[in-house]
Design a protein around this motif. Structure first.
Motif, PDB file in Angstrom:
ATOM      1  N   SER A   3       0.841  -1.210   0.000  1.00 17.96           N
ATOM      2  CA  SER A   3       0.000   0.000   0.000  1.00 17.96           C
ATOM      3  C   SER A   3       0.868   1.249   0.000  1.00 17.96           C
ATOM      4  CB  SER A   3      -0.911   0.029   1.237  1.00 17.96           C
ATOM      5  OG  SER A   3      -1.874  -0.988   1.162  1.00 17.96           O
ATOM      6  N   ALA A   4       1.960   1.226   0.778  1.00 13.92           N
ATOM      7  CA  ALA A   4       2.868   2.383   0.851  1.00 13.92           C
ATOM      8  C   ALA A   4       3.463   2.654  -0.540  1.00 13.92           C
ATOM      9  CB  ALA A   4       3.972   2.129   1.868  1.00 13.92           C
TER      10      ALA A   4
ATOM     11  N   TYR B  99       2.612  11.281   6.482  1.00 17.98           N
ATOM     12  CA  TYR B  99       1.615  10.320   6.919  1.00 17.98           C
ATOM     13  C   TYR B  99       1.718  10.063   8.419  1.00 17.98           C
ATOM     14  CZ  TYR B  99       1.410  10.035   1.950  1.00 17.98           C
ATOM     15  OH  TYR B  99       1.320  10.372   0.634  1.00 17.98           O
ATOM     16  N   LEU B 100       1.529  11.163   9.140  1.00 18.35           N
ATOM     17  CA  LEU B 100       1.726  11.152  10.575  1.00 18.35           C
ATOM     18  C   LEU B 100       0.874  10.129  11.313  1.00 18.35           C
ATOM     19  CD1 LEU B 100       3.774  13.174  11.784  1.00 18.35           C
ATOM     20  CD2 LEU B 100       1.843  14.226  12.950  1.00 18.35           C
ATOM     21  N   GLN B 101      -0.422  10.012  10.912  1.00 17.39           N
ATOM     22  CA  GLN B 101      -1.293   9.112  11.681  1.00 17.39           C
ATOM     23  C   GLN B 101      -0.854   7.656  11.535  1.00 17.39           C
ATOM     24  OE1 GLN B 101      -1.961  10.399   8.591  1.00 17.39           O
ATOM     25  NE2 GLN B 101      -4.198  10.393   8.336  1.00 17.39           N
ATOM     26  N   VAL B 102      -0.332   7.299  10.350  1.00 18.04           N
ATOM     27  CA  VAL B 102       0.150   5.931  10.154  1.00 18.04           C
ATOM     28  C   VAL B 102       1.404   5.711  11.008  1.00 18.04           C
ATOM     29  CG1 VAL B 102       0.951   4.229   8.481  1.00 18.04           C
ATOM     30  CG2 VAL B 102      -0.734   5.931   7.777  1.00 18.04           C
ATOM     31  N   ARG B 103       2.281   6.713  11.004  1.00 16.59           N
ATOM     32  CA  ARG B 103       3.538   6.560  11.750  1.00 16.59           C
ATOM     33  C   ARG B 103       3.295   6.454  13.245  1.00 16.59           C
ATOM     34  NH1 ARG B 103       6.565  11.469   9.408  1.00 16.59           N
ATOM     35  NH2 ARG B 103       7.839  11.218  11.281  1.00 16.59           N
ATOM     36  N   HIS B 104       2.326   7.206  13.742  1.00 20.48           N
ATOM     37  CA  HIS B 104       2.028   7.165  15.181  1.00 20.48           C
ATOM     38  C   HIS B 104       1.557   5.765  15.591  1.00 20.48           C
ATOM     39  CE1 HIS B 104       0.643   8.156  19.112  1.00 20.48           C
ATOM     40  NE2 HIS B 104      -0.624   7.983  18.793  1.00 20.48           N
TER      41      HIS B 104
ATOM     42  N   LEU C 212     -10.372   9.867   8.737  1.00 24.60           N
ATOM     43  CA  LEU C 212     -10.166   9.633   7.304  1.00 24.60           C
ATOM     44  C   LEU C 212     -11.484   9.631   6.532  1.00 24.60           C
ATOM     45  CD1 LEU C 212      -7.299   7.035   7.607  1.00 24.60           C
ATOM     46  CD2 LEU C 212      -7.196   9.067   6.155  1.00 24.60           C
ATOM     47  N   VAL C 213     -12.518   9.030   7.127  1.00 27.27           N
ATOM     48  CA  VAL C 213     -13.826   9.012   6.461  1.00 27.27           C
ATOM     49  C   VAL C 213     -14.361  10.449   6.342  1.00 27.27           C
ATOM     50  CG1 VAL C 213     -16.232   8.228   6.633  1.00 27.27           C
ATOM     51  CG2 VAL C 213     -14.366   6.630   7.113  1.00 27.27           C
ATOM     52  N   THR C 214     -14.186  11.239   7.406  1.00 22.71           N
ATOM     53  CA  THR C 214     -14.592  12.647   7.353  1.00 22.71           C
ATOM     54  C   THR C 214     -13.829  13.380   6.243  1.00 22.71           C
ATOM     55  OG1 THR C 214     -14.959  12.575   9.736  1.00 22.71           O
ATOM     56  CG2 THR C 214     -14.852  14.755   8.738  1.00 22.71           C
ATOM     57  N   GLN C 215     -12.519  13.137   6.188  1.00 20.41           N
ATOM     58  CA  GLN C 215     -11.722  13.797   5.153  1.00 20.41           C
ATOM     59  C   GLN C 215     -12.203  13.426   3.742  1.00 20.41           C
ATOM     60  OE1 GLN C 215      -7.378  13.364   5.320  1.00 20.41           O
ATOM     61  NE2 GLN C 215      -7.280  14.053   3.185  1.00 20.41           N
ATOM     62  N   MET C 216     -12.518  12.143   3.536  1.00 24.32           N
ATOM     63  CA  MET C 216     -12.991  11.709   2.215  1.00 24.32           C
ATOM     64  C   MET C 216     -14.290  12.415   1.846  1.00 24.32           C
ATOM     65  SD  MET C 216     -12.085   7.672   1.733  1.00 24.32           S
ATOM     66  CE  MET C 216     -12.999   6.991   3.099  1.00 24.32           C
ATOM     67  N   MET C 217     -15.168  12.609   2.852  1.00 21.87           N
ATOM     68  CA  MET C 217     -16.450  13.257   2.573  1.00 21.87           C
ATOM     69  C   MET C 217     -16.256  14.733   2.267  1.00 21.87           C
ATOM     70  SD  MET C 217     -19.252  11.317   4.960  1.00 21.87           S
ATOM     71  CE  MET C 217     -18.547  11.662   6.543  1.00 21.87           C
TER      72      MET C 217
ATOM     73  N   HIS D  18      -5.620   4.113   0.519  1.00 16.97           N
ATOM     74  CA  HIS D  18      -4.310   3.472   0.756  1.00 16.97           C
ATOM     75  C   HIS D  18      -3.945   3.559   2.242  1.00 16.97           C
ATOM     76  CE1 HIS D  18      -3.545   2.796  -3.411  1.00 16.97           C
ATOM     77  NE2 HIS D  18      -3.321   4.056  -3.752  1.00 16.97           N
ATOM     78  N   ILE D  19      -4.190   4.739   2.823  1.00 14.71           N
ATOM     79  CA  ILE D  19      -3.859   4.926   4.247  1.00 14.71           C
ATOM     80  C   ILE D  19      -4.749   4.038   5.124  1.00 14.71           C
ATOM     81  CG2 ILE D  19      -3.738   6.622   6.131  1.00 14.71           C
ATOM     82  CD1 ILE D  19      -3.201   8.765   3.970  1.00 14.71           C
ATOM     83  N   ILE D  20      -6.036   3.944   4.750  1.00 18.46           N
ATOM     84  CA  ILE D  20      -6.968   3.095   5.507  1.00 18.46           C
ATOM     85  C   ILE D  20      -6.483   1.639   5.520  1.00 18.46           C
ATOM     86  CG2 ILE D  20      -9.277   2.037   5.295  1.00 18.46           C
ATOM     87  CD1 ILE D  20     -10.389   4.876   4.793  1.00 18.46           C
ATOM     88  N   TRP D  21      -6.033   1.130   4.356  1.00 20.51           N
ATOM     89  CA  TRP D  21      -5.551  -0.262   4.311  1.00 20.51           C
ATOM     90  C   TRP D  21      -4.305  -0.448   5.169  1.00 20.51           C
ATOM     91  CZ3 TRP D  21      -9.424  -2.832   3.460  1.00 20.51           C
ATOM     92  CH2 TRP D  21     -10.279  -2.638   2.382  1.00 20.51           C
ATOM     93  N   MET D  22      -3.443   0.569   5.163  1.00 22.43           N
ATOM     94  CA  MET D  22      -2.237   0.465   5.998  1.00 22.43           C
ATOM     95  C   MET D  22      -2.590   0.425   7.480  1.00 22.43           C
ATOM     96  SD  MET D  22       0.900   2.609   4.405  1.00 22.43           S
ATOM     97  CE  MET D  22       0.024   3.935   3.657  1.00 22.43           C
TER      98      MET D  22
END
Lengths: 241, 241
Positions: free
Chosen positions: A115-116, A128-133, A178-183, A194-198
């Motif tokens: 995915s990355a 991609y701070l939220q993934v890294r955290h 992420l869902v809010t951001q997509m909307m 991609h971030i959601i799958w990670m």
């Protein structure tokens, strides 16, 4: 039960048996080390946009699978030839279960690296701070679950299991964001997916680290806590903190 | 190796051993039947909007987990007390691995029922054709993997493993369609996300059915095919079709 070789060297056989048990423990730790490195490669690859490092993480999966099959075979051989009982049998069972969880971690980390790779190809950039955290939280869980196993440390195993709840909370929080951001910005949907799958795979790696910790508790305490809540585990382990 | 009881009834003990092996096979099949029913409840619940049926699927998970722990314990006791060798040991190992995969299927189906519940609450309606189509494919895989196990049928197990590729293709196709829909109609993002999670879990149930099929191949042929491609499995099994 006594195990006696044809020439009657009970002691020698028992020594060989100990060596075999040490060997599977060592191999499990080696497999764990490969997983830690694979996760590190995937996360640094994502952070720095280093696709070669992501490829290393993806390729590591073959090696991890080979080691899994080898360890599986070793465990079956020990059971067949040594007929272990009591704590020896618990050790073999706990290791073979931990091996299965490590193999699944390898699969998930491979998915994260894939995915990355797509994310970097489609949306060049770093961060991609939220993934890294969440990646950091999960990496600590993986590492501590292996340390707990190496040291027969049921208290540390309990800490690992407890931390899975924290990862789950962070995961749900990140998902909602992420869902809010997509909307709000539909143009970012593919990137967000991609971030959601990670995140999803990281959350699963955390679950497997929790499983490894629970196998260690079974090994040390002889109690199956695989479906126990953190509170139930606390009571079972008779902890003070 | 001979197993002799205190009163010397070799035959009787061996009979009891057979009974114990039959018992874990029967319990595995019972657990499989529960999974089939749970998946059926989740899919019919989704199709008809029957939230009570979805609750039944969610609640089934506790029973499945209890059966898993019981079977795990039975397998460990058989190894400790009967010291099985050769094909008996392979049977116990294959069953204990299949049990782990069935338990994970139960978790995924529970997730499907939870997502279906949210979907129905947020977006009342019936249908969800793409979920039902993949759901049917996966239900057949689950059912055939259990039949293969019950009949020691390695050819059927191979068919199950082969069909996983088909599920993966359908899954990827449905995913692309859903991402496209989200981009074109951002108002459907939340609805699509529920469907995406259901599809993801169904795909994982298919993977676990493939694993169960592969454990049966190990049991019958003595070969570990857990990381083999369909073509490698075909060569290993020496099939003509």
């Amino acid at each position: 039960m006594n195990i006696t070789s044809k020439d009657g060297h009970v002691g020698h056989i028992s020594q060989q048996f100990n060596t075999e048990l040490d060997e599977i423990r060592t191999h499990l730790m080696a497999m764990g080390g490969m997983i830690e490195q694979q996760l590190k490669d995937a996360m640094i690859g994502l952070k720095t946009g280093d696709t070669a490092l992501l490829q290393t993480a993806i390729k590591a999966d073959d090696q991890i699978n080979t080691l899994e099959m080898h360890l599986d075979d070793q465990c079956a051989r020990i059971i067949a030839r040594r007929q272990p009982a009591a704590s020896d049998l618990r050790l073999v069972i706990a290791i073979s279960k931990a091996v299965a969880d490590l193999e699944r971690m390898g699969d998930e980390i491979c998915r994260i690296a894939n995915s990355a790779n797509k994310l970097i190809a489609d949306f060049p950039g770093e961060g991609y701070l939220q993934v890294r955290h969440i990646g950091d939280l999960v990496a600590t869980m993986v590492s501590d679950s292996l340390t707990a196993f190496a040291r027969y440390d049921a208290d540390l195993a309990y800490e690992v299991a407890k931390r899975d709840d924290e990862v789950d909370k962070e995961y749900k929080f990140a998902m909602r964001a992420l869902v809010t951001q997509m909307m709000e910005e539909p143009g970012t949907i593919q990137q967000c997916m991609h971030i959601i799958w990670m995140l999803r795979s990281l959350e699963r790696v955390g679950d497997h680290a929790q499983n490894v910790a629970q196998h260690l508790i079974y090994l040390v305490k002889g109690i199956n806590v695989s479906h126990s809540s953190v509170a139930q585990m606390h009571a079972t382990l008779d902890l003070n903190n």
